[in-house]
Design an enzyme around this catalytic site. Structure first.
Site, PDB file in Angstrom:
ATOM      1  N   ARG A 104       1.035   2.789 -29.939  1.00  0.00           N
ATOM      2  CA  ARG A 104      -0.263   2.198 -29.466  1.00  0.00           C
ATOM      3  C   ARG A 104       0.167   1.136 -28.301  1.00  0.00           C
ATOM      4  O   ARG A 104       0.897   0.123 -28.622  1.00  0.00           O
ATOM      5  CB  ARG A 104      -0.889   1.707 -30.659  1.00  0.00           C
ATOM      6  CG  ARG A 104      -2.052   0.700 -29.832  1.00  0.00           C
ATOM      7  CD  ARG A 104      -3.079   0.281 -31.162  1.00  0.00           C
ATOM      8  NE  ARG A 104      -3.649   1.502 -31.633  1.00  0.00           N
ATOM      9  CZ  ARG A 104      -4.769   1.347 -32.310  1.00  0.00           C
ATOM     10  NH1 ARG A 104      -5.428   0.272 -32.790  1.00  0.00           N
ATOM     11  NH2 ARG A 104      -5.625   2.295 -32.808  1.00  0.00           N
ATOM     12  N   HIS A 131      -7.074   8.433 -27.074  1.00  0.00           N
ATOM     13  CA  HIS A 131      -6.979   8.257 -28.422  1.00  0.00           C
ATOM     14  C   HIS A 131      -7.175   9.608 -29.242  1.00  0.00           C
ATOM     15  O   HIS A 131      -8.182   9.802 -30.045  1.00  0.00           O
ATOM     16  CB  HIS A 131      -8.103   7.287 -28.997  1.00  0.00           C
ATOM     17  CG  HIS A 131      -7.802   6.574 -30.351  1.00  0.00           C
ATOM     18  ND1 HIS A 131      -6.830   6.746 -31.037  1.00  0.00           N
ATOM     19  CD2 HIS A 131      -8.433   5.566 -30.922  1.00  0.00           C
ATOM     20  CE1 HIS A 131      -6.627   6.070 -32.070  1.00  0.00           C
ATOM     21  NE2 HIS A 131      -7.716   5.466 -32.147  1.00  0.00           N
ATOM     22  N   GLN A 134      -7.733  10.139 -33.147  1.00  0.00           N
ATOM     23  CA  GLN A 134      -9.320   9.509 -33.619  1.00  0.00           C
ATOM     24  C   GLN A 134     -10.286  10.837 -33.507  1.00  0.00           C
ATOM     25  O   GLN A 134     -10.892  10.937 -34.316  1.00  0.00           O
ATOM     26  CB  GLN A 134      -9.686   8.354 -32.672  1.00  0.00           C
ATOM     27  CG  GLN A 134     -11.090   7.921 -32.975  1.00  0.00           C
ATOM     28  CD  GLN A 134     -11.011   7.472 -34.453  1.00  0.00           C
ATOM     29  OE1 GLN A 134     -10.291   6.511 -34.748  1.00  0.00           O
ATOM     30  NE2 GLN A 134     -11.936   7.871 -35.315  1.00  0.00           N
ATOM     31  N   ASP A 220     -18.805   3.434 -29.445  1.00  0.00           N
ATOM     32  CA  ASP A 220     -17.585   2.469 -29.608  1.00  0.00           C
ATOM     33  C   ASP A 220     -17.975   1.018 -28.908  1.00  0.00           C
ATOM     34  O   ASP A 220     -18.948   0.850 -28.536  1.00  0.00           O
ATOM     35  CB  ASP A 220     -16.346   3.231 -28.859  1.00  0.00           C
ATOM     36  CG  ASP A 220     -14.982   2.576 -29.187  1.00  0.00           C
ATOM     37  OD1 ASP A 220     -14.835   1.530 -30.207  1.00  0.00           O
ATOM     38  OD2 ASP A 220     -14.025   2.886 -28.421  1.00  0.00           O
ATOM     39  N   CYS A 260     -15.592   5.080 -34.122  1.00  0.00           N
ATOM     40  CA  CYS A 260     -14.156   5.166 -34.513  1.00  0.00           C
ATOM     41  C   CYS A 260     -13.975   3.863 -35.433  1.00  0.00           C
ATOM     42  O   CYS A 260     -12.734   3.689 -36.121  1.00  0.00           O
ATOM     43  CB  CYS A 260     -13.183   5.095 -33.507  1.00  0.00           C
ATOM     44  SG  CYS A 260     -13.326   3.852 -32.122  1.00  0.00           S
ATOM     45  N   ARG A 288      -8.714  10.044 -40.739  1.00  0.00           N
ATOM     46  CA  ARG A 288      -7.533   9.628 -40.125  1.00  0.00           C
ATOM     47  C   ARG A 288      -6.157   9.980 -40.831  1.00  0.00           C
ATOM     48  O   ARG A 288      -5.220  10.588 -40.605  1.00  0.00           O
ATOM     49  CB  ARG A 288      -7.547   8.223 -39.691  1.00  0.00           C
ATOM     50  CG  ARG A 288      -8.660   7.786 -38.681  1.00  0.00           C
ATOM     51  CD  ARG A 288      -8.146   8.568 -37.209  1.00  0.00           C
ATOM     52  NE  ARG A 288      -7.057   8.029 -36.872  1.00  0.00           N
ATOM     53  CZ  ARG A 288      -6.811   6.876 -36.076  1.00  0.00           C
ATOM     54  NH1 ARG A 288      -7.795   5.895 -35.841  1.00  0.00           N
ATOM     55  NH2 ARG A 288      -5.556   6.734 -35.608  1.00  0.00           N
TER      56      ARG A 288
HETATM   57  N1   CP Z   1     -10.063   3.472 -34.902  1.00  0.00           N
HETATM   58  C1   CP Z   1      -8.891   2.905 -34.791  1.00  0.00           C
HETATM   59  O1   CP Z   1      -7.851   3.459 -34.166  1.00  0.00           O
HETATM   60  O2   CP Z   1      -8.919   1.768 -35.562  1.00  0.00           O
HETATM   61  P1   CP Z   1      -7.657   0.740 -35.375  1.00  0.00           P
HETATM   62  O3   CP Z   1      -7.939   0.053 -34.347  1.00  0.00           O
HETATM   63  O4   CP Z   1      -8.020  -0.038 -36.790  1.00  0.00           O
HETATM   64  O5   CP Z   1      -6.473   1.319 -35.731  1.00  0.00           O
HETATM   65  N1  NVA Z   2     -11.719   1.677 -27.350  1.00  0.00           N
HETATM   66  C1  NVA Z   2     -11.475   1.017 -28.360  1.00  0.00           C
HETATM   67  C2  NVA Z   2     -10.859   1.600 -29.502  1.00  0.00           C
HETATM   68  C3  NVA Z   2     -10.248   0.988 -30.833  1.00  0.00           C
HETATM   69  C4  NVA Z   2      -9.883   1.606 -31.781  1.00  0.00           C
HETATM   70  C5  NVA Z   2     -10.144  -0.033 -27.678  1.00  0.00           C
HETATM   71  O1  NVA Z   2      -9.425   0.534 -27.158  1.00  0.00           O
HETATM   72  O2  NVA Z   2      -9.959  -1.023 -28.036  1.00  0.00           O
END
Ligand code: CP
Ligand code: NVA
Length: 310
Positions: A104, A131, A134, A220, A260, A288
Protein backbone atom coordinates in the site's frame (compact mmCIF):
# COMPACT_ATOMS: atom_id res chain seq x y z
CA UNK A 1 2.70 -20.21 -15.60
CA UNK A 2 4.81 -17.05 -15.78
CA UNK A 3 5.02 -14.60 -12.90
CA UNK A 4 1.80 -12.61 -12.47
CA UNK A 5 1.18 -9.45 -10.49
CA UNK A 6 -2.08 -7.77 -9.49
CA UNK A 7 -1.34 -4.05 -9.84
CA UNK A 8 -4.55 -2.86 -11.47
CA UNK A 9 -7.94 -4.35 -12.26
CA UNK A 10 -7.23 -4.84 -15.95
CA UNK A 11 -4.25 -7.10 -15.21
CA UNK A 12 -6.74 -10.01 -15.29
CA UNK A 13 -9.21 -11.12 -17.94
CA UNK A 14 -12.94 -11.65 -17.61
CA UNK A 15 -12.41 -15.43 -17.57
CA UNK A 16 -9.84 -15.10 -14.77
CA UNK A 17 -12.33 -13.03 -12.75
CA UNK A 18 -14.98 -15.67 -13.27
CA UNK A 19 -12.53 -18.21 -11.86
CA UNK A 20 -11.65 -15.94 -8.89
CA UNK A 21 -15.30 -15.29 -8.01
CA UNK A 22 -16.09 -18.97 -8.17
CA UNK A 23 -13.09 -19.86 -5.98
CA UNK A 24 -13.95 -17.06 -3.52
CA UNK A 25 -17.45 -18.50 -3.20
CA UNK A 26 -16.04 -21.99 -2.51
CA UNK A 27 -13.44 -20.65 -0.04
CA UNK A 28 -16.04 -18.54 1.80
CA UNK A 29 -18.39 -21.49 2.10
CA UNK A 30 -15.63 -23.65 3.59
CA UNK A 31 -14.69 -20.85 6.01
CA UNK A 32 -18.32 -20.57 7.18
CA UNK A 33 -18.36 -24.31 7.87
CA UNK A 34 -15.13 -24.05 9.92
CA UNK A 35 -13.38 -26.39 7.49
CA UNK A 36 -9.63 -25.88 7.18
CA UNK A 37 -8.22 -24.78 3.83
CA UNK A 38 -4.44 -24.57 4.14
CA UNK A 39 -2.81 -24.74 0.70
CA UNK A 40 -0.20 -22.06 1.57
CA UNK A 41 1.75 -23.87 4.29
CA UNK A 42 5.40 -22.73 4.29
CA UNK A 43 4.53 -19.70 2.13
CA UNK A 44 5.21 -16.17 3.40
CA UNK A 45 3.45 -12.90 2.57
CA UNK A 46 5.27 -9.61 3.19
CA UNK A 47 3.04 -6.56 3.53
CA UNK A 48 4.43 -3.03 3.20
CA UNK A 49 2.19 -0.23 4.42
CA UNK A 50 3.09 3.37 3.64
CA UNK A 51 -0.47 4.47 4.52
CA UNK A 52 -2.93 3.49 7.27
CA UNK A 53 -5.23 0.49 6.99
CA UNK A 54 -7.80 -1.53 8.93
CA UNK A 55 -9.46 -3.83 6.38
CA UNK A 56 -6.51 -4.47 4.05
CA UNK A 57 -4.17 -5.25 6.93
CA UNK A 58 -6.56 -7.58 8.76
CA UNK A 59 -7.99 -9.33 5.69
CA UNK A 60 -4.58 -10.14 4.16
CA UNK A 61 -3.04 -11.16 7.47
CA UNK A 62 -6.01 -13.28 8.59
CA UNK A 63 -6.38 -14.76 5.10
CA UNK A 64 -2.74 -15.80 4.81
CA UNK A 65 -2.70 -17.30 8.32
CA UNK A 66 -5.98 -19.17 7.70
CA UNK A 67 -4.46 -20.65 4.53
CA UNK A 68 -1.54 -22.02 6.56
CA UNK A 69 1.02 -19.36 5.64
CA UNK A 70 2.88 -16.70 7.57
CA UNK A 71 2.92 -12.92 7.32
CA UNK A 72 5.53 -10.20 7.80
CA UNK A 73 3.99 -6.78 8.29
CA UNK A 74 6.23 -3.80 7.54
CA UNK A 75 5.45 -0.13 7.73
CA UNK A 76 7.77 2.10 5.73
CA UNK A 77 9.10 3.39 9.06
CA UNK A 78 10.38 -0.12 9.92
CA UNK A 79 12.46 -0.51 6.79
CA UNK A 80 15.37 1.26 5.17
CA UNK A 81 12.84 2.66 2.65
CA UNK A 82 12.24 5.60 4.97
CA UNK A 83 16.01 6.23 4.97
CA UNK A 84 16.21 6.36 1.20
CA UNK A 85 17.02 2.76 0.18
CA UNK A 86 15.99 2.51 -3.49
CA UNK A 87 12.69 0.68 -4.01
CA UNK A 88 14.28 -1.62 -6.61
CA UNK A 89 16.92 -2.77 -4.08
CA UNK A 90 14.24 -3.41 -1.46
CA UNK A 91 12.27 -5.40 -4.05
CA UNK A 92 15.30 -7.50 -5.03
CA UNK A 93 16.07 -8.34 -1.40
CA UNK A 94 12.60 -8.95 0.04
CA UNK A 95 11.47 -11.08 -2.88
CA UNK A 96 14.39 -13.48 -2.44
CA UNK A 97 12.97 -14.27 1.02
CA UNK A 98 9.19 -14.34 0.70
CA UNK A 99 6.64 -15.80 -1.74
CA UNK A 100 4.31 -12.85 -2.31
CA UNK A 101 4.28 -9.13 -1.48
CA UNK A 102 1.34 -6.78 -0.85
CA UNK A 103 2.07 -3.04 -0.99
CA UNK A 104 0.00 0.00 0.00
CA UNK A 105 1.75 3.12 -1.17
CA UNK A 106 1.44 6.47 -2.96
CA UNK A 107 2.14 6.65 -6.73
CA UNK A 108 1.39 3.65 -8.93
CA UNK A 109 4.89 4.02 -10.37
CA UNK A 110 6.32 2.91 -7.00
CA UNK A 111 4.53 -0.44 -7.12
CA UNK A 112 5.34 -0.83 -10.82
CA UNK A 113 9.00 -0.22 -10.09
CA UNK A 114 8.89 -2.73 -7.22
CA UNK A 115 7.22 -5.40 -9.34
CA UNK A 116 9.70 -4.89 -12.19
CA UNK A 117 12.43 -6.02 -9.78
CA UNK A 118 10.44 -8.70 -7.99
CA UNK A 119 10.88 -12.46 -8.19
CA UNK A 120 7.42 -13.09 -6.74
CA UNK A 121 3.86 -11.87 -7.31
CA UNK A 122 3.12 -8.32 -6.13
CA UNK A 123 -0.38 -7.22 -5.09
CA UNK A 124 -1.62 -3.63 -5.04
CA UNK A 125 -3.16 -2.98 -1.61
CA UNK A 126 -4.03 0.61 -2.71
CA UNK A 127 -2.14 3.33 -4.52
CA UNK A 128 -3.12 6.91 -5.29
CA UNK A 129 -4.44 5.64 -8.63
CA UNK A 130 -6.04 2.21 -7.96
CA UNK A 131 -7.51 -0.17 -5.38
CA UNK A 132 -8.10 -3.44 -7.29
CA UNK A 133 -8.58 -5.72 -4.24
CA UNK A 134 -11.45 -3.48 -3.14
CA UNK A 135 -13.35 -3.73 -6.42
CA UNK A 136 -12.68 -7.47 -6.54
CA UNK A 137 -14.55 -7.67 -3.20
CA UNK A 138 -17.25 -5.21 -4.28
CA UNK A 139 -18.14 -7.09 -7.44
CA UNK A 140 -18.10 -10.41 -5.62
CA UNK A 141 -20.52 -8.83 -3.11
CA UNK A 142 -22.74 -7.58 -5.93
CA UNK A 143 -22.83 -11.07 -7.48
CA UNK A 144 -23.71 -12.64 -4.13
CA UNK A 145 -26.68 -10.30 -3.69
CA UNK A 146 -27.89 -9.79 -7.25
CA UNK A 147 -26.11 -12.14 -9.70
CA UNK A 148 -24.02 -11.07 -12.71
CA UNK A 149 -22.99 -7.41 -12.92
CA UNK A 150 -22.78 -7.51 -16.74
CA UNK A 151 -24.98 -4.81 -18.28
CA UNK A 152 -25.84 -3.29 -14.89
CA UNK A 153 -25.40 0.39 -13.92
CA UNK A 154 -23.18 1.51 -11.07
CA UNK A 155 -23.47 5.14 -9.92
CA UNK A 156 -20.29 6.62 -8.50
CA UNK A 157 -20.99 9.79 -6.49
CA UNK A 158 -18.11 11.97 -5.25
CA UNK A 159 -14.38 12.06 -5.83
CA UNK A 160 -12.89 10.46 -8.96
CA UNK A 161 -10.23 8.76 -6.85
CA UNK A 162 -8.39 5.41 -6.76
CA UNK A 163 -11.59 3.45 -6.03
CA UNK A 164 -13.51 5.26 -8.79
CA UNK A 165 -10.71 4.62 -11.31
CA UNK A 166 -10.82 0.92 -10.45
CA UNK A 167 -14.59 0.76 -10.94
CA UNK A 168 -14.04 2.31 -14.39
CA UNK A 169 -11.45 -0.32 -15.33
CA UNK A 170 -13.71 -3.08 -14.01
CA UNK A 171 -16.57 -1.81 -16.19
CA UNK A 172 -14.41 -2.33 -19.28
CA UNK A 173 -13.24 -5.79 -18.24
CA UNK A 174 -16.63 -7.09 -17.06
CA UNK A 175 -18.89 -5.09 -19.38
CA UNK A 176 -21.11 -2.93 -17.18
CA UNK A 177 -21.76 0.83 -17.03
CA UNK A 178 -20.62 3.44 -14.54
CA UNK A 179 -22.38 6.78 -14.10
CA UNK A 180 -19.96 9.19 -12.46
CA UNK A 181 -20.86 12.48 -10.83
CA UNK A 182 -18.12 14.63 -9.33
CA UNK A 183 -18.03 18.34 -8.45
CA UNK A 184 -16.55 20.56 -11.18
CA UNK A 185 -12.76 20.32 -11.19
CA UNK A 186 -12.74 16.75 -9.84
CA UNK A 187 -13.76 14.91 -13.03
CA UNK A 188 -12.34 11.55 -14.16
CA UNK A 189 -8.84 11.72 -15.65
CA UNK A 190 -9.17 9.09 -18.37
CA UNK A 191 -5.45 8.53 -18.84
CA UNK A 192 -4.77 8.27 -15.11
CA UNK A 193 -7.65 5.84 -14.77
CA UNK A 194 -5.88 3.57 -17.27
CA UNK A 195 -8.90 3.14 -19.54
CA UNK A 196 -8.73 1.62 -23.01
CA UNK A 197 -11.08 4.24 -24.38
CA UNK A 198 -13.94 1.80 -24.87
CA UNK A 199 -16.42 3.99 -23.02
CA UNK A 200 -18.31 2.20 -20.30
CA UNK A 201 -18.82 5.35 -18.29
CA UNK A 202 -20.79 8.56 -18.52
CA UNK A 203 -20.27 11.74 -16.52
CA UNK A 204 -23.10 13.76 -14.96
CA UNK A 205 -22.95 17.21 -13.41
CA UNK A 206 -26.00 16.44 -11.30
CA UNK A 207 -25.51 13.52 -8.86
CA UNK A 208 -29.27 12.84 -8.88
CA UNK A 209 -29.11 12.22 -12.64
CA UNK A 210 -26.19 9.82 -12.16
CA UNK A 211 -28.20 7.87 -9.59
CA UNK A 212 -31.31 7.55 -11.77
CA UNK A 213 -32.09 3.88 -12.46
CA UNK A 214 -28.82 2.65 -10.88
CA UNK A 215 -28.47 -0.95 -9.69
CA UNK A 216 -25.72 0.03 -7.28
CA UNK A 217 -24.78 3.39 -5.74
CA UNK A 218 -21.33 3.73 -4.31
CA UNK A 219 -19.10 6.46 -2.95
CA UNK A 220 -15.95 7.06 -0.93
CA UNK A 221 -14.38 9.71 1.30
CA UNK A 222 -14.05 13.20 -0.14
CA UNK A 223 -10.41 13.38 0.94
CA UNK A 224 -8.20 10.36 0.29
CA UNK A 225 -5.05 9.55 2.24
CA UNK A 226 -2.21 11.85 1.28
CA UNK A 227 -4.54 14.76 0.37
CA UNK A 228 -5.37 15.90 3.90
CA UNK A 229 -4.17 19.46 3.17
CA UNK A 230 -7.18 19.86 0.82
CA UNK A 231 -9.71 18.66 3.40
CA UNK A 232 -11.49 21.94 4.19
CA UNK A 233 -11.67 23.00 0.53
CA UNK A 234 -13.03 19.60 -0.43
CA UNK A 235 -15.69 19.72 2.29
CA UNK A 236 -17.01 22.89 0.67
CA UNK A 237 -16.71 21.61 -2.92
CA UNK A 238 -18.34 18.22 -2.25
CA UNK A 239 -21.20 19.36 0.00
CA UNK A 240 -23.86 18.47 -2.61
CA UNK A 241 -22.34 15.03 -3.35
CA UNK A 242 -23.74 13.23 -0.31
CA UNK A 243 -25.55 9.94 -0.88
CA UNK A 244 -28.87 10.32 0.94
CA UNK A 245 -32.33 8.79 0.96
CA UNK A 246 -33.55 11.07 -1.82
CA UNK A 247 -30.74 9.87 -4.09
CA UNK A 248 -31.57 6.23 -3.40
CA UNK A 249 -35.23 6.92 -4.23
CA UNK A 250 -34.44 7.65 -7.92
CA UNK A 251 -32.39 4.47 -8.36
CA UNK A 252 -33.79 0.95 -8.93
CA UNK A 253 -36.11 -0.17 -6.16
CA UNK A 254 -33.69 -2.88 -5.02
CA UNK A 255 -30.56 -0.69 -5.38
CA UNK A 256 -27.55 -1.69 -3.28
CA UNK A 257 -25.31 0.80 -1.50
CA UNK A 258 -21.56 0.16 -1.11
CA UNK A 259 -18.67 2.08 0.45
CA UNK A 260 -15.12 0.74 0.69
CA UNK A 261 -14.83 2.25 4.22
CA UNK A 262 -13.73 4.02 6.34
CA UNK A 263 -16.81 6.26 5.99
CA UNK A 264 -17.66 9.72 7.23
CA UNK A 265 -21.36 9.73 8.10
CA UNK A 266 -22.84 13.15 7.30
CA UNK A 267 -20.27 13.86 4.58
CA UNK A 268 -20.23 11.51 1.55
CA UNK A 269 -23.16 9.43 2.91
CA UNK A 270 -25.88 9.88 5.50
CA UNK A 271 -26.06 7.55 8.48
CA UNK A 272 -29.57 6.63 7.33
CA UNK A 273 -28.21 5.22 4.05
CA UNK A 274 -25.04 3.49 5.23
CA UNK A 275 -26.85 1.93 8.20
CA UNK A 276 -30.06 1.33 6.23
CA UNK A 277 -31.62 -1.64 4.40
CA UNK A 278 -29.96 -1.04 0.99
CA UNK A 279 -26.45 -0.99 2.44
CA UNK A 280 -24.21 -4.07 2.11
CA UNK A 281 -21.05 -2.44 3.45
CA UNK A 282 -20.36 -5.09 6.11
CA UNK A 283 -20.62 -7.95 3.60
CA UNK A 284 -18.42 -5.88 1.30
CA UNK A 285 -15.77 -5.49 4.02
CA UNK A 286 -15.89 -9.18 4.99
CA UNK A 287 -15.55 -10.24 1.38
CA UNK A 288 -12.10 -8.65 1.22
CA UNK A 289 -10.98 -11.72 3.19
CA UNK A 290 -12.54 -14.30 0.89
CA UNK A 291 -11.63 -12.78 -2.48
CA UNK A 292 -8.04 -12.11 -1.43
CA UNK A 293 -7.67 -15.74 -0.35
CA UNK A 294 -8.77 -16.71 -3.87
CA UNK A 295 -6.29 -14.17 -5.25
CA UNK A 296 -3.40 -15.53 -3.16
CA UNK A 297 -4.23 -19.06 -4.27
CA UNK A 298 -4.40 -17.97 -7.92
CA UNK A 299 -1.03 -16.18 -7.79
CA UNK A 300 0.84 -18.77 -5.70
CA UNK A 301 -0.53 -22.09 -6.92
CA UNK A 302 -0.42 -22.00 -10.72
CA UNK A 303 -2.58 -25.09 -11.21
CA UNK A 304 -5.33 -23.44 -9.12
CA UNK A 305 -6.52 -21.79 -12.31
CA UNK A 306 -7.66 -25.19 -13.53
CA UNK A 307 -9.16 -26.37 -10.20
CA UNK A 308 -12.79 -27.25 -10.26
CA UNK A 309 -14.91 -24.85 -8.24
CA UNK A 310 -17.13 -27.62 -6.92
N1 CP B 1 -11.25 -0.26 2.22
C1 CP B 1 -10.00 -0.33 2.67
O1 CP B 1 -9.05 -0.60 1.94
O2 CP B 1 -9.88 -0.13 4.02
P1 CP B 1 -8.54 0.09 4.81
O3 CP B 1 -7.99 1.43 4.42
O4 CP B 1 -8.96 0.05 6.27
O5 CP B 1 -7.56 -1.01 4.49
N1 NVA C 1 -9.88 6.66 -1.48
C1 NVA C 1 -9.49 6.23 -0.15
C2 NVA C 1 -9.68 4.76 0.00
C3 NVA C 1 -9.36 4.22 1.36
C4 NVA C 1 -9.56 2.74 1.45
C5 NVA C 1 -8.04 6.63 0.11
O1 NVA C 1 -7.22 6.48 -0.79
O2 NVA C 1 -7.75 7.11 1.21
Amino acid sequence: MSLRHYLQFNDFTKEEYQHLFSRAHWIKDKFKRYEAFTPLQDRTLAMIFEKHSTRTRVSFEAGMLQMGGTVINLSSRDTQLSRGEPIQDVARVITRMVDVVMIRTYEQTIIENFSAHSRVPVINGLTNEYHPCQILADIFTYIEHRGSIQGKTVAWIGDSNNVCNTWLQAAEVLDFNVHVSTPPGYEVEVERAGLYGDKHFKEFQDPMKAAEGADLITTDVWTSMGMEAENEERKRDFADWCVDREMLSVAKKDVLFMHCLPAHRGEEVTAEVIDGPHSVVWDEAENRLHVQKALLEFLLIPQSSTHSST
